[in-house]
Scaffold this active site. Structure first.
Site, PDB file in Angstrom:
ATOM      1  N   HIS A   1       0.856  -1.188   0.000  1.00 32.15           N
ATOM      2  CA  HIS A   1       0.000   0.000   0.000  1.00 32.15           C
ATOM      3  C   HIS A   1       0.892   1.239   0.000  1.00 32.15           C
ATOM      4  CE1 HIS A   1      -3.115   2.865   1.180  1.00 32.15           C
ATOM      5  NE2 HIS A   1      -3.959   1.968   0.715  1.00 32.15           N
TER       6      HIS A   1
ATOM      7  N   GLU B   1      -7.871  -5.024  -0.140  1.00 29.96           N
ATOM      8  CA  GLU B   1      -8.423  -5.779  -1.272  1.00 29.96           C
ATOM      9  C   GLU B   1      -8.413  -7.285  -1.028  1.00 29.96           C
ATOM     10  OE1 GLU B   1      -9.996  -3.968  -2.988  1.00 29.96           O
ATOM     11  OE2 GLU B   1      -8.913  -2.687  -4.385  1.00 29.96           O
TER      12      GLU B   1
HETATM   13  N1  ACO Z   1       4.005  -7.518  -4.758  1.00 28.72           N
HETATM   14  C1  ACO Z   1       5.333  -7.490  -5.049  1.00 28.72           C
HETATM   15  N2  ACO Z   1       6.095  -6.396  -4.972  1.00 28.72           N
HETATM   16  C2  ACO Z   1       5.484  -5.261  -4.585  1.00 28.72           C
HETATM   17  C3  ACO Z   1       4.119  -5.202  -4.242  1.00 28.72           C
HETATM   18  C4  ACO Z   1       3.378  -6.407  -4.340  1.00 28.72           C
HETATM   19  N3  ACO Z   1       2.066  -6.434  -4.041  1.00 28.72           N
HETATM   20  N4  ACO Z   1       3.780  -3.955  -3.900  1.00 28.72           N
HETATM   21  C5  ACO Z   1       4.906  -3.226  -4.018  1.00 28.72           C
HETATM   22  N5  ACO Z   1       5.932  -4.014  -4.439  1.00 28.72           N
HETATM   23  C6  ACO Z   1       7.323  -3.612  -4.660  1.00 28.72           C
HETATM   24  C7  ACO Z   1       7.468  -2.824  -5.947  1.00 28.72           C
HETATM   25  O1  ACO Z   1       7.760  -3.684  -7.037  1.00 28.72           O
HETATM   26  C8  ACO Z   1       8.624  -1.924  -5.607  1.00 28.72           C
HETATM   27  O2  ACO Z   1       9.825  -2.639  -5.708  1.00 28.72           O
HETATM   28  P1  ACO Z   1      11.131  -1.948  -6.335  1.00 28.72           P
HETATM   29  O3  ACO Z   1      11.266  -0.612  -5.644  1.00 28.72           O
HETATM   30  O4  ACO Z   1      12.199  -2.915  -6.047  1.00 28.72           O
HETATM   31  O5  ACO Z   1      10.825  -1.782  -7.789  1.00 28.72           O
HETATM   32  C9  ACO Z   1       8.409  -1.617  -4.136  1.00 28.72           C
HETATM   33  O6  ACO Z   1       7.678  -2.718  -3.606  1.00 28.72           O
HETATM   34  C10 ACO Z   1       7.632  -0.353  -3.888  1.00 28.72           C
HETATM   35  O7  ACO Z   1       6.484  -0.396  -4.706  1.00 28.72           O
HETATM   36  P2  ACO Z   1       5.770   0.879  -5.292  1.00 28.72           P
HETATM   37  O8  ACO Z   1       4.966   0.488  -6.492  1.00 28.72           O
HETATM   38  O9  ACO Z   1       6.694   2.021  -5.432  1.00 28.72           O
HETATM   39  O10 ACO Z   1       4.822   1.205  -4.127  1.00 28.72           O
HETATM   40  P3  ACO Z   1       3.532   2.045  -4.237  1.00 28.72           P
HETATM   41  O11 ACO Z   1       3.394   2.686  -2.960  1.00 28.72           O
HETATM   42  O12 ACO Z   1       3.488   2.922  -5.410  1.00 28.72           O
HETATM   43  O13 ACO Z   1       2.480   0.875  -4.536  1.00 28.72           O
HETATM   44  C11 ACO Z   1       0.605  -0.414  -4.677  1.00 28.72           C
HETATM   45  C12 ACO Z   1       1.332   0.667  -3.881  1.00 28.72           C
HETATM   46  C13 ACO Z   1       0.318   0.095  -6.111  1.00 28.72           C
HETATM   47  C14 ACO Z   1      -0.733  -0.704  -4.001  1.00 28.72           C
HETATM   48  C15 ACO Z   1       1.465  -1.701  -4.748  1.00 28.72           C
HETATM   49  O14 ACO Z   1       1.774  -2.152  -3.471  1.00 28.72           O
HETATM   50  C16 ACO Z   1       0.823  -2.818  -5.564  1.00 28.72           C
HETATM   51  O15 ACO Z   1       0.952  -2.811  -6.796  1.00 28.72           O
HETATM   52  N6  ACO Z   1       0.094  -3.772  -4.904  1.00 28.72           N
HETATM   53  C17 ACO Z   1      -0.571  -4.820  -5.598  1.00 28.72           C
HETATM   54  C18 ACO Z   1      -1.910  -4.309  -6.140  1.00 28.72           C
HETATM   55  C19 ACO Z   1      -2.939  -4.072  -5.047  1.00 28.72           C
HETATM   56  O16 ACO Z   1      -3.101  -4.862  -4.133  1.00 28.72           O
HETATM   57  N7  ACO Z   1      -3.675  -2.941  -5.175  1.00 28.72           N
HETATM   58  C20 ACO Z   1      -4.714  -2.530  -4.217  1.00 28.72           C
HETATM   59  C21 ACO Z   1      -4.212  -1.451  -3.322  1.00 28.72           C
HETATM   60  S1  ACO Z   1      -5.391  -0.992  -2.084  1.00 28.72           S
HETATM   61  C22 ACO Z   1      -6.428   0.103  -2.824  1.00 28.72           C
HETATM   62  O17 ACO Z   1      -6.091   0.789  -3.752  1.00 28.72           O
HETATM   63  C23 ACO Z   1      -7.806   0.196  -2.365  1.00 28.72           C
END
Ligand code: ACO
Length: 393
Positions: free
Chosen positions: A273, A332
């Site tokens: 998140h 989620e």
């Molecule tokens: N699985 C694997 N790796 C992940 C995940 C995940 N679920 N979430 C983040 N990471 C990794 C990213 O690849 C990144 O790695 P890196 O820096 O080595 O490239 C690091 O963790 C940071 O990720 P960001 O994308 O910069 O984090 P951000 O804060 O932008 O992302 C997000 C938040 C989009 C929710 C992300 O965690 C994700 O894609 N989760 C999966 C999708 C999901 O569950 N979405 C629902 C969110 S809740 C809502 O919106 C109501």
């Protein structure tokens, strides 16, 4: 970060016109609004809505009361609540023009979110002459009603149920399951709606606020917010999260399956998140609701056990693959489990999330409009500069 945000907020002048030093990818941590609607404390794992914890709100309120509170910043008086509820009930009857749009789109092959957006835009004519509160109520009640009707027609069911479906979450569930639903199930869905009713400056709320800040109307803002909501990084995740648990199939396969995904650089849906660095508090509320349903014999106990095993392996592996990122279970993951316990099909997950969040979006629209401030960030040009237009060949 705070210093950057306040400099950028009100005192931006021509002399500050270079955005170079201020570029923050994804606007992470930038304070884009002051709000009294909700606070997300990502380190403490706390969500507060108009001063109440999400646990308190989801445990005690009903949806109309919460919508009133969010929109007005105070509780309704008993007389106001009676009137509000009567309007709520009346507004769940869709205008003829909107019903015709439902019929048209139900026959086309589109996703439900696209269909919802198409039909909802037809409300513009119906709400044009209505007062502010009635407009908000009509938009809020129309979202689940439109979704349920399109769903029923596509499943070959008559658009009207043969029984009295009631109002609110119970009505929605009855329409989807095509049977009158029990109080426990209706309350579980209402708790879900209350849990996700608002959540700080998330992507769809920001989209709604940007639209309203231009002087545009609430309906336009909600249509824009729906577009943002549909993306898999926002409201589109619960379907894939459930699909992943089902594909894993058994607890013994979880580690190998999840490792393979992470080795390929894929994201695990339902984890991570932007703000929460601990377990999302909404996941806990939904997890309790799932347990209550299970105790009443509702839901698939095997799937729940498997999901909890998958959760603990996923959190452990995410720490191994992305150390220090604190990637934990988000709302989620448990949304998917709760809605599947209620026998709600996956295609309805994102529209249902939207049906709850629309009340939050509308509260933000009102608050943003009151600031009178256009949201218009800057960008940093990083393309080429050319001296001359090329000769035509
Ligand atoms: N699985 C694997 N790796 C992940 C995940 C995940 N679920 N979430 C983040 N990471 C990794 C990213 O690849 C990144 O790695 P890196 O820096 O080595 O490239 C690091 O963790 C940071 O990720 P960001 O994308 O910069 O984090 P951000 O804060 O932008 O992302 C997000 C938040 C989009 C929710 C992300 O965690 C994700 O894609 N989760 C999966 C999708 C999901 O569950 N979405 C629902 C969110 S809740 C809502 O919106 C109501």
């Amino acid at each position: 970060m705070q210093a950057i945000a306040s400099e950028y907020d009100d005192n931006m002048t021509a002399s500050h016109s270079s955005a170079h030093d201020l570029y923050i990818p994804g606007l992470a941590g930038i304070v884009a609004a002051r709000t009294a609607i909700s606070e997300v404390d990502g380190l403490a794992g706390r969500l507060t809505l108009r001063g109440y914890s999400v646990e308190e709100l989801a445990g005690k309120a009903n949806f109309e009361e919460a919508a009133f509170l969010l929109w007005n910043g105070r509780h309704a008086t008993p007389a106001e609540l009676t009137r509000f509820r009567a309007d709520w009930q009346e507004c769940s009857v869709l205008p003829q023009f909107t019903l015709e749009a439902v019929d048209r789109i139900a026959r086309q092959e589109t996703g439900l979110m696209e269909a919802l957006t198409y039909v909802l835009s037809s409300l513009a004519a119906a709400i044009a002459g209505e007062g502010e509160t009635l407009r908000r109520i009509r938009i809020s009640t129309s979202v689940p009603e439109i979704v349920a009707r399109i769903y029923r027609l596509r499943k070959g069911l008559p658009s009207e149920t043969a029984f009295d479906a009631g109002v609110g979450p119970g009505r929605f569930l009855g329409q989807i399951l095509d049977r009158p639903c029990g109080q426990k199930e209706a309350r579980a869905l209402e708790r879900y709606w209350l849990t996700v009713i608002d959540h700080g400056m998330n992507a769809s709320t920001f989209a709604a606020r940007v639209i309203v800040s231009t002087g545009s109307d609430d309906l336009a803002a909600i249509l824009g917010a729906l577009g943002a909501m549909k993306g898999p990084l926002h409201g589109g995740a619960p379907g894939p999260a459930l699909a992943m648990v089902r594909e894993i199939g058994s607890s013994e396969r979880a580690e190998r399956f999840l490792r393979a995904k992470l080795d390929k650089g894929e994201r695990l849906m339902g984890f991570g998140h932007r703000v929460y660095k601990v377990r999302d508090p909404r996941a806990a509320v939904l997890s309790d609701t799932i347990d209550e349903l299970a105790a009443a014999g509702v839901g698939d106990l095997g799937l729940l056990r498997l999901a909890r095993d998958v959760e603990s392996v996923a959190v452990r592996l995410l720490e191994e693959y992305k150390p220090g990122r604190n990637l934990r279970t988000n709302v989620e993951f448990y949304t998917a489990l709760l809605l599947s316990s209620l026998s709600i099909p996956e295609e309805l997950f994102t529209p249902l999330f939207s049906a709850a969040r629309v009340a939050g979006w509308l509260a933000h629209c009102k608050e943003q409009r009151e600031t009178g401030r256009l949201i218009r960030p800057a960008s940093e040009y990083c393309g080429p500069f050319h001296d001359h237009w090329p000769e035509t060949h």
